[in-house]
Design an enzyme around this catalytic site. Structure first.
Site, short mmCIF file in Angstrom:
data_model
loop_
_atom_site.label_atom_id
_atom_site.label_comp_id
_atom_site.label_asym_id
_atom_site.label_seq_id
_atom_site.Cartn_x
_atom_site.Cartn_y
_atom_site.Cartn_z
N GLU A 39 63.04 87.90 -21.36
CA GLU A 39 62.58 87.57 -22.70
C GLU A 39 63.09 86.19 -23.13
O GLU A 39 64.16 85.75 -22.69
CB GLU A 39 63.12 88.60 -23.70
CG GLU A 39 62.56 89.98 -23.47
CD GLU A 39 63.10 90.97 -24.46
OE1 GLU A 39 62.63 92.12 -24.43
OE2 GLU A 39 64.00 90.63 -25.26
N CYS B 183 65.90 80.66 -27.66
CA CYS B 183 66.88 81.60 -27.10
C CYS B 183 66.36 82.02 -25.73
O CYS B 183 65.27 82.58 -25.62
CB CYS B 183 67.02 82.79 -28.05
SG CYS B 183 68.08 84.07 -27.41
N CYS C 245 71.03 93.28 -17.41
CA CYS C 245 72.47 93.04 -17.51
C CYS C 245 73.22 94.31 -17.16
O CYS C 245 72.86 95.41 -17.59
CB CYS C 245 72.85 92.59 -18.93
SG CYS C 245 74.60 92.13 -19.03
N CYS D 120 73.47 96.86 -27.26
CA CYS D 120 72.52 95.92 -26.68
C CYS D 120 71.43 96.66 -25.91
O CYS D 120 71.74 97.46 -25.01
CB CYS D 120 73.27 94.95 -25.77
SG CYS D 120 72.18 93.91 -24.81
N GLY E 67 71.07 88.99 -20.32
CA GLY E 67 72.04 88.67 -19.28
C GLY E 67 73.30 88.01 -19.80
O GLY E 67 73.36 87.55 -20.94
N GLU E 68 74.32 88.00 -18.95
CA GLU E 68 75.60 87.36 -19.26
C GLU E 68 75.63 86.04 -18.48
O GLU E 68 75.79 86.04 -17.24
CB GLU E 68 76.75 88.30 -18.86
CG GLU E 68 78.11 87.65 -18.76
CD GLU E 68 78.51 86.82 -19.99
OE1 GLU E 68 78.52 87.37 -21.09
OE2 GLU E 68 78.80 85.62 -19.82
N SER F 174 76.48 81.51 -24.72
CA SER F 174 77.14 82.64 -25.38
C SER F 174 77.61 83.65 -24.34
O SER F 174 76.85 84.02 -23.44
CB SER F 174 76.15 83.30 -26.34
OG SER F 174 76.71 84.47 -26.88
N SER G 213 81.13 86.52 -27.94
CA SER G 213 80.76 87.78 -28.58
C SER G 213 82.04 88.59 -28.78
O SER G 213 82.57 89.17 -27.83
CB SER G 213 79.80 88.57 -27.69
OG SER G 213 78.63 87.82 -27.48
N LEU G 214 82.53 88.62 -30.00
CA LEU G 214 83.79 89.35 -30.28
C LEU G 214 83.47 90.80 -30.67
O LEU G 214 83.89 91.74 -30.01
CB LEU G 214 84.54 88.64 -31.41
CG LEU G 214 85.95 89.14 -31.66
CD1 LEU G 214 86.87 88.73 -30.52
CD2 LEU G 214 86.49 88.61 -32.99
N ASN H 14 70.77 94.61 -35.46
CA ASN H 14 69.33 94.83 -35.47
C ASN H 14 69.09 96.24 -34.92
O ASN H 14 69.33 96.48 -33.75
CB ASN H 14 68.70 93.80 -34.53
CG ASN H 14 67.35 93.36 -34.98
OD1 ASN H 14 66.73 93.99 -35.84
ND2 ASN H 14 66.87 92.28 -34.41
S1 SF4 Z 1 76.67 91.09 -21.91
FE1 SF4 Z 1 75.05 90.49 -23.36
S2 SF4 Z 1 73.12 91.06 -22.34
FE2 SF4 Z 1 74.77 92.12 -21.27
S3 SF4 Z 1 74.88 94.17 -22.20
FE3 SF4 Z 1 76.40 92.86 -23.26
S4 SF4 Z 1 75.29 91.96 -25.02
FE4 SF4 Z 1 73.74 92.79 -23.60
#
Ligand code: SF4
Length: 381
Positions: free
Chosen positions: A100, A113, A120, A127, A185-186, A213, A236-237, A312
């Site tokens: 996406e 984005c 992931c 998520c 994805g990470e 991120s 991402s905390l 969301n």
């Molecule tokens: S690392 Fe990012 S894409 Fe992977 S599960 Fe966590 S929030 Fe979702």
């Protein structure tokens, strides 16, 4: 596009090769080393869609390459445009994997984005991508192609535009969008391709306009710290302590908060830059004022700004994953500001087009992630 003709077709997709594989696989065909770079730039900056379009090469060489390679960039499988102008794309890769990307307009500058993996494995509980499970890494070419494709689409929607195609990711650098690696994805688990894609993207836009991120993969952060140029960094905390972060982000068991914060304190920041701390607000989970106080203590001494994101909602996330009411969000924001942290609240965009990461791909897909298995087991038992 000159894609594979059948399953027996063993030709490789040039767009999906890493730079190292690209150099190695093309070397036997190339008489002069500069040709490799010529082909690489034709692919990823000019966005050629067939080997025939690389007219810098002789007809004979194009013919030889076409025997062993083809070019297949991501294609639009679905596009949803929301009332606020946010446009979400589901893109299909040459091997049918889907990703996406989202185009978010703004009066000042658009933001794109993009995804770095087709799925992931990290299984964060908030998520949708994590729910649907792991997928493969994207190549640098597939990452950059998202930007080129959305840029082209966006321009073709402009009133009076007759343009069907741009030849570079951005023809006009002053209008270049912000690019955020916050899709599927990470990114730090696919760091080599992400770095290659940054090198390509920043030939046409500033490093300051690109943000990566991450959940906080410490060895990869340490590697990024050694780069000569770095994009903006967002972390991402999402929870103020290890217990709650372990609950929603299993990766915290490998890289707990104390280690992550220590790594961030060592991370080199250019003058004027701050690390963005992303904090999802989930009702009755992490939205109390004492949670805000705890975040302020955690971030003490760090050059950081906080971006609050009311979650969301999505059916696969479960009923507990809902956003606090507006008054709670406002109180939380004000408390962080009182504690000296520059704090913003991210506006929700594209709700009706399933704007959060992984939601669009989820339609009609079979879940296979860790969380999906747990849920199926729970449902059955
Ligand atoms: S690392 Fe990012 S894409 Fe992977 S599960 Fe966590 S929030 Fe979702």
């Amino acid at each position: 596009m000159s894609g594979p003709l059948s399953a027996a077709d063993t030709r490789r997709n040039l767009v999906a090769l890493s730079r190292a594989d690209f150099d190695r696989e093309l070397a036997p065909f190339i008489d002069r080393p500069y040709r490799l770079n010529q082909i690489y730039l034709a692919l990823h900056r000019r966005g050629v869609e067939s080997i025939d379009e690389i007219t810098e090469l002789s007809l004979r060489l194009r013919g030889e390459l076409a025997q062993c390679f083809f070019i297949a960039a991501p294609r639009i499988a679905e596009r949803r445009l929301s009332a606020d102008g946010t446009c979400k794309y589901l893109l299909r890769l040459h091997d049918s994997a889907t990703i996406e990307a989202v185009d978010i307009p703004s009066e000042e500058r658009r933001t794109l984005c993009i995804s770095s993996q087709a799925g992931c494995a990290l299984a964060c509980t908030f998520c949708v991508t994590g729910y649907w499970g792991a997928g493969r890494d994207l190549s640098a070419g597939e990452i950059v192609a998202q930007v080129r494709l959305i840029n082209r689409e966006s321009r073709s929607r402009e009133p009076g535009s007759s343009q069907a195609r741009t030849t570079r990711p951005f023809d006009d650098p002053s209008a270049a969008p912000n690019i955020v690696f916050m899709g599927m994805g990470e990114p730090l688990l696919n760091l080599e391709a992400v770095r290659e894609s940054l090198d390509l993207l920043t030939q046409s836009t500033s490093w300051k306009r690109v943000t990566v991120s991450t959940v906080g993969i410490i060895p990869a952060l340490e590697e990024m710290a050694s780069w000569r140029r770095r994009p903006n960094l967002a972390i991402s905390l999402h929870a103020p302590d290890d217990d709650r972060r372990n609950e929603i982000m299993p990766i915290n068991q490998t890289y707990p908060l104390a280690d992550l914060l220590a790594c961030l304190r060592r991370y080199p920041l250019e003058r004027g830059r701050k690390i963005t701390i992303e904090y999802l607000l989930i009702r009755h989970f992490n939205d109390r004022l004492k949670d805000a106080d705890q975040i302020a203590r955690l971030l003490r001494g760090l050059r950081a700004k906080v971006n609050l994101i009311p979650i969301n909602p999505d059916p696969v996330l479960g009923e507990q994953m809902v956003a606090p009411d507006e008054a709670t969000v406002e109180r939380f924001k004000n408390r962080l500001r009182q504690r000296g942290l520059f704090t913003t609240v991210r506006q929700r965009r594209g709700d009706e087009v399933q704007g959060a990461c992984g939601q669009l791909r989820a339609s009609g897909t079979k879940a296979h992630g860790v969380r999906a298995r747990l849920r199926q087991g729970g449902d059955n038992g």
